[in-house]
Each structure stands twice: as C-alpha cells, then as structure tokens.
Design a protein around this motif. Structure first.
Motif, PDB file in Angstrom:
ATOM      1  N   MET A   1      10.562 -16.433 -17.268  1.00  0.00           N
ATOM      2  CA  MET A   1       9.872 -15.797 -16.167  1.00  0.00           C
ATOM      3  C   MET A   1      10.684 -14.590 -15.704  1.00  0.00           C
ATOM      4  SD  MET A   1       8.074 -18.633 -13.912  1.00  0.00           S
ATOM      5  CE  MET A   1       6.698 -19.440 -14.615  1.00  0.00           C
ATOM      6  N   ARG A   2       9.958 -13.577 -15.252  1.00  0.00           N
ATOM      7  CA  ARG A   2      10.590 -12.341 -14.770  1.00  0.00           C
ATOM      8  C   ARG A   2       9.923 -11.925 -13.464  1.00  0.00           C
ATOM      9  NH1 ARG A   2      13.192  -9.684 -19.303  1.00  0.00           N
ATOM     10  NH2 ARG A   2      13.948  -8.233 -17.726  1.00  0.00           N
ATOM     11  N   ILE A   3      10.726 -11.495 -12.501  1.00  0.00           N
ATOM     12  CA  ILE A   3      10.231 -11.050 -11.200  1.00  0.00           C
ATOM     13  C   ILE A   3      10.426  -9.548 -11.082  1.00  0.00           C
ATOM     14  CG2 ILE A   3      10.578 -11.181  -8.690  1.00  0.00           C
ATOM     15  CD1 ILE A   3      11.616 -14.042  -9.153  1.00  0.00           C
ATOM     16  N   GLY A   4       9.430  -8.857 -10.513  1.00  0.00           N
ATOM     17  CA  GLY A   4       9.543  -7.418 -10.293  1.00  0.00           C
ATOM     18  C   GLY A   4       9.093  -7.049  -8.896  1.00  0.00           C
ATOM     19  N   HIS A   5       9.657  -5.966  -8.402  1.00  0.00           N
ATOM     20  CA  HIS A   5       9.309  -5.441  -7.076  1.00  0.00           C
ATOM     21  C   HIS A   5       8.883  -3.992  -7.234  1.00  0.00           C
ATOM     22  CE1 HIS A   5      10.279  -3.323  -3.291  1.00  0.00           C
ATOM     23  NE2 HIS A   5       9.709  -4.379  -2.765  1.00  0.00           N
ATOM     24  N   GLY A  50       8.858  -3.084 -13.504  1.00  0.00           N
ATOM     25  CA  GLY A  50      10.219  -3.436 -13.111  1.00  0.00           C
ATOM     26  C   GLY A  50      10.617  -4.822 -13.586  1.00  0.00           C
ATOM     27  N   ALA A  51       9.679  -5.756 -13.601  1.00  0.00           N
ATOM     28  CA  ALA A  51       9.980  -7.118 -14.052  1.00  0.00           C
ATOM     29  C   ALA A  51      10.491  -7.129 -15.482  1.00  0.00           C
ATOM     30  CB  ALA A  51       8.737  -8.002 -13.927  1.00  0.00           C
ATOM     31  N   VAL A  92       1.712 -14.130 -13.614  1.00  0.00           N
ATOM     32  CA  VAL A  92       1.565 -15.450 -13.003  1.00  0.00           C
ATOM     33  C   VAL A  92       0.938 -15.269 -11.625  1.00  0.00           C
ATOM     34  CG1 VAL A  92       2.768 -17.494 -12.107  1.00  0.00           C
ATOM     35  CG2 VAL A  92       3.532 -16.422 -14.238  1.00  0.00           C
ATOM     36  N   ASN A  93       1.527 -14.370 -10.839  1.00  0.00           N
ATOM     37  CA  ASN A  93       0.957 -14.036  -9.544  1.00  0.00           C
ATOM     38  C   ASN A  93       1.540 -12.717  -9.056  1.00  0.00           C
ATOM     39  OD1 ASN A  93       3.509 -15.397  -8.795  1.00  0.00           O
ATOM     40  ND2 ASN A  93       2.759 -15.073  -6.715  1.00  0.00           N
ATOM     41  N   ALA A  94       0.848 -12.115  -8.113  1.00  0.00           N
ATOM     42  CA  ALA A  94       1.304 -10.879  -7.488  1.00  0.00           C
ATOM     43  C   ALA A  94       0.962 -10.939  -6.013  1.00  0.00           C
ATOM     44  CB  ALA A  94       0.643  -9.667  -8.132  1.00  0.00           C
ATOM     45  N   ASP A  95       1.823 -10.327  -5.206  1.00  0.00           N
ATOM     46  CA  ASP A  95       1.634 -10.270  -3.766  1.00  0.00           C
ATOM     47  C   ASP A  95       1.894  -8.832  -3.331  1.00  0.00           C
ATOM     48  OD1 ASP A  95       1.349 -10.957  -1.086  1.00  0.00           O
ATOM     49  OD2 ASP A  95       3.379 -11.796  -0.918  1.00  0.00           O
ATOM     50  N   VAL A  96       0.885  -8.211  -2.727  1.00  0.00           N
ATOM     51  CA  VAL A  96       0.981  -6.807  -2.325  1.00  0.00           C
ATOM     52  C   VAL A  96       0.703  -6.704  -0.831  1.00  0.00           C
ATOM     53  CG1 VAL A  96       0.182  -4.452  -2.756  1.00  0.00           C
ATOM     54  CG2 VAL A  96       0.072  -6.148  -4.599  1.00  0.00           C
ATOM     55  N   THR A  97       1.528  -5.916  -0.138  1.00  0.00           N
ATOM     56  CA  THR A  97       1.305  -5.633   1.278  1.00  0.00           C
ATOM     57  C   THR A  97       1.111  -4.136   1.443  1.00  0.00           C
ATOM     58  OG1 THR A  97       2.710  -7.484   1.946  1.00  0.00           O
ATOM     59  CG2 THR A  97       2.247  -5.807   3.610  1.00  0.00           C
ATOM     60  N   VAL A  98       0.027  -3.762   2.088  1.00  0.00           N
ATOM     61  CA  VAL A  98      -0.276  -2.353   2.377  1.00  0.00           C
ATOM     62  C   VAL A  98       0.010  -2.108   3.852  1.00  0.00           C
ATOM     63  CG1 VAL A  98      -2.058  -0.564   2.406  1.00  0.00           C
ATOM     64  CG2 VAL A  98      -2.093  -2.330   0.636  1.00  0.00           C
ATOM     65  N   CYS A  99       0.745  -1.040   4.147  1.00  0.00           N
ATOM     66  CA  CYS A  99       1.051  -0.654   5.521  1.00  0.00           C
ATOM     67  C   CYS A  99       0.232   0.578   5.870  1.00  0.00           C
ATOM     68  CB  CYS A  99       2.527  -0.334   5.684  1.00  0.00           C
ATOM     69  SG  CYS A  99       3.585  -1.756   5.399  1.00  0.00           S
ATOM     70  N   ALA A 100      -0.707   0.411   6.805  1.00  0.00           N
ATOM     71  CA  ALA A 100      -1.576   1.509   7.232  1.00  0.00           C
ATOM     72  C   ALA A 100      -1.996   1.271   8.673  1.00  0.00           C
ATOM     73  CB  ALA A 100      -2.810   1.601   6.347  1.00  0.00           C
ATOM     74  N   GLN A 101      -1.839   2.270   9.502  1.00  0.00           N
ATOM     75  CA  GLN A 101      -2.292   2.148  10.882  1.00  0.00           C
ATOM     76  C   GLN A 101      -3.819   2.106  10.945  1.00  0.00           C
ATOM     77  OE1 GLN A 101       0.165   1.666  13.083  1.00  0.00           O
ATOM     78  NE2 GLN A 101      -1.331   1.175  14.648  1.00  0.00           N
ATOM     79  N   ARG A 102      -4.443   2.988  10.170  1.00  0.00           N
ATOM     80  CA  ARG A 102      -5.895   3.080  10.046  1.00  0.00           C
ATOM     81  C   ARG A 102      -6.198   3.486   8.613  1.00  0.00           C
ATOM     82  NH1 ARG A 102      -7.467   7.705  12.760  1.00  0.00           N
ATOM     83  NH2 ARG A 102      -9.597   7.193  12.286  1.00  0.00           N
ATOM     84  N   PRO A 103      -7.344   3.166   8.093  1.00  0.00           N
ATOM     85  CA  PRO A 103      -8.423   2.366   8.661  1.00  0.00           C
ATOM     86  C   PRO A 103      -8.118   0.881   8.558  1.00  0.00           C
ATOM     87  CG  PRO A 103      -9.005   2.984   6.440  1.00  0.00           C
ATOM     88  CD  PRO A 103      -7.670   3.631   6.739  1.00  0.00           C
ATOM     89  N   LEU A 153       5.311 -11.986 -10.469  1.00  0.00           N
ATOM     90  CA  LEU A 153       6.003 -12.907 -11.365  1.00  0.00           C
ATOM     91  C   LEU A 153       5.280 -12.860 -12.701  1.00  0.00           C
ATOM     92  CD1 LEU A 153       8.139 -15.143 -11.806  1.00  0.00           C
ATOM     93  CD2 LEU A 153       6.402 -16.789 -11.033  1.00  0.00           C
ATOM     94  N   LEU A 154       6.024 -12.592 -13.753  1.00  0.00           N
ATOM     95  CA  LEU A 154       5.481 -12.586 -15.109  1.00  0.00           C
ATOM     96  C   LEU A 154       6.079 -13.759 -15.876  1.00  0.00           C
ATOM     97  CD1 LEU A 154       5.886  -8.783 -16.048  1.00  0.00           C
ATOM     98  CD2 LEU A 154       3.956  -9.912 -14.916  1.00  0.00           C
ATOM     99  N   GLU A 155       5.308 -14.286 -16.821  1.00  0.00           N
ATOM    100  CA  GLU A 155       5.837 -15.342 -17.681  1.00  0.00           C
ATOM    101  C   GLU A 155       5.607 -14.969 -19.131  1.00  0.00           C
ATOM    102  OE1 GLU A 155       3.959 -19.170 -17.224  1.00  0.00           O
ATOM    103  OE2 GLU A 155       1.972 -18.389 -17.613  1.00  0.00           O
ATOM    104  N   ASN A 156       6.487 -15.469 -19.977  1.00  0.00           N
ATOM    105  CA  ASN A 156       6.336 -15.277 -21.398  1.00  0.00           C
ATOM    106  C   ASN A 156       5.151 -16.118 -21.856  1.00  0.00           C
ATOM    107  OD1 ASN A 156       6.842 -15.885 -24.337  1.00  0.00           O
ATOM    108  ND2 ASN A 156       8.388 -14.313 -23.921  1.00  0.00           N
TER     109      ASN A 156
END
Length: 159
Positions: A1-5, A50-51, A92-103, A153-156
């Motif tokens: 498994m490999r983790i990337g940011h 990056g992972a 395997v999974n991804a988690d994304v956070t977007v920072c925006a005042q609007r909309p 998270l990536l997996e072989n």
C-alpha cells in the motif's frame, strides 16, 4: 500500500467557468489556470502521483504544452488512473477537502464523488469530498481563490 498527499490552489477570475470534481457550478467567477483549473481534481491527481513518487501534474501535464490549454481535468485524471494502473496499483480510497468561502458546494458533492469514482473505476464509497470555508480568513476566505487538499491510499493490484 502507498499513501499520497496533494494540494492545489487557483485564483478566482471573471470570465471563467467554475469546475470542481468535473461539475460545472453556476458562479460569477471561475478558476484561472491553463486547463479547466479543477482544483479538486488537481489535488487528487497530485496525491495519486505522489503515492508512487511519480512527480506531480505539472511534470505530467506541463502548462507550457498547448495541448493542455483548456484541458478537461477529468480526462487528465483518467490518464493518471491509467498510469498508476500501469505501475500495478489501484485506488483504495481518497479524501479531498475543498476550501472555498463561496459558492456553497454541498449541493454538488454527490455528483463530484460519482464523477471521480467513475473515472477511477471504484465505488462512490471509496471517494470522499468535503467542503469548508475559511471563516473569512486568507485568500480563500476573502474570495480570491479556492484551494484543495487530498490524500489517497493505493494498493498493489496483485496483493
């Protein structure tokens, strides 16, 4: 498994479409960039690259190359998915956070997740997209731009 940011930021500008997670969002400004400037997808691609220590999207899709002018970031994501697949990995999974005042982005999040999962060849339950404001602070808080951070998270595939 490999983790990337991954992290990306784009300035908001008049006369541009606002595209996040492959969804065009009605707004008076859009993100400025060489491609469609989908900051959410750009952060996700950087986390995937990056992972596997494959650099970043600037290396893979340079803004000096005219063939990427106005490019659809979802198509670029498909290329990154193909590339990680050729290295023997899948998401395997991804988690994304977007920072925006609007909309306000909450009405569009389920479609973003579906779009990304479709391109990544995974279940929607493997893709998380969240949105937050910066309480009026910084460049995102004053409405100058939008940023996104992603982890994946990536997996072989042979594991």
């Amino acid at each position: 498994m490999r983790i990337g940011h991954g992290y990306d930021v784009h300035r908001l500008a008049e006369g541009r479409r606002l595209v996040l997670g492959g969804v065009e969002i009605p707004f008076e400004k859009g993100l400025l960039g060489h491609s469609d400037a989908d900051v959410l997808v750009h952060a996700l691609m950087d986390s995937m690259l990056g992972a596997l220590a494959l650099g970043d999207i600037g290396k893979l899709f340079p803004d000096t190359d005219e063939k990427y002018s106005g490019a659809d970031s979802m198509k670029l994501l498909a290329e990154v998915v193909r590339l990680i697949g050729s290295q023997g990995y899948r998401i395997v999974n991804a988690d994304v956070t977007v920072c925006a005042q609007r909309p306000k982005l909450s009405p569009y999040i389920s479609q973003m997740r579906e779009n990304i999962a479709g391109v990544c060849g995974c279940e929607v339950s493997q893709i998380s997209v969240k949105a937050t404001t910066e309480e009026g602070l910084g460049f995102t808080g004053d409405g100058s731009g939008i940023s996104a951070a992603a982890v994946c998270l990536l997996e072989n595939k042979t594991s």
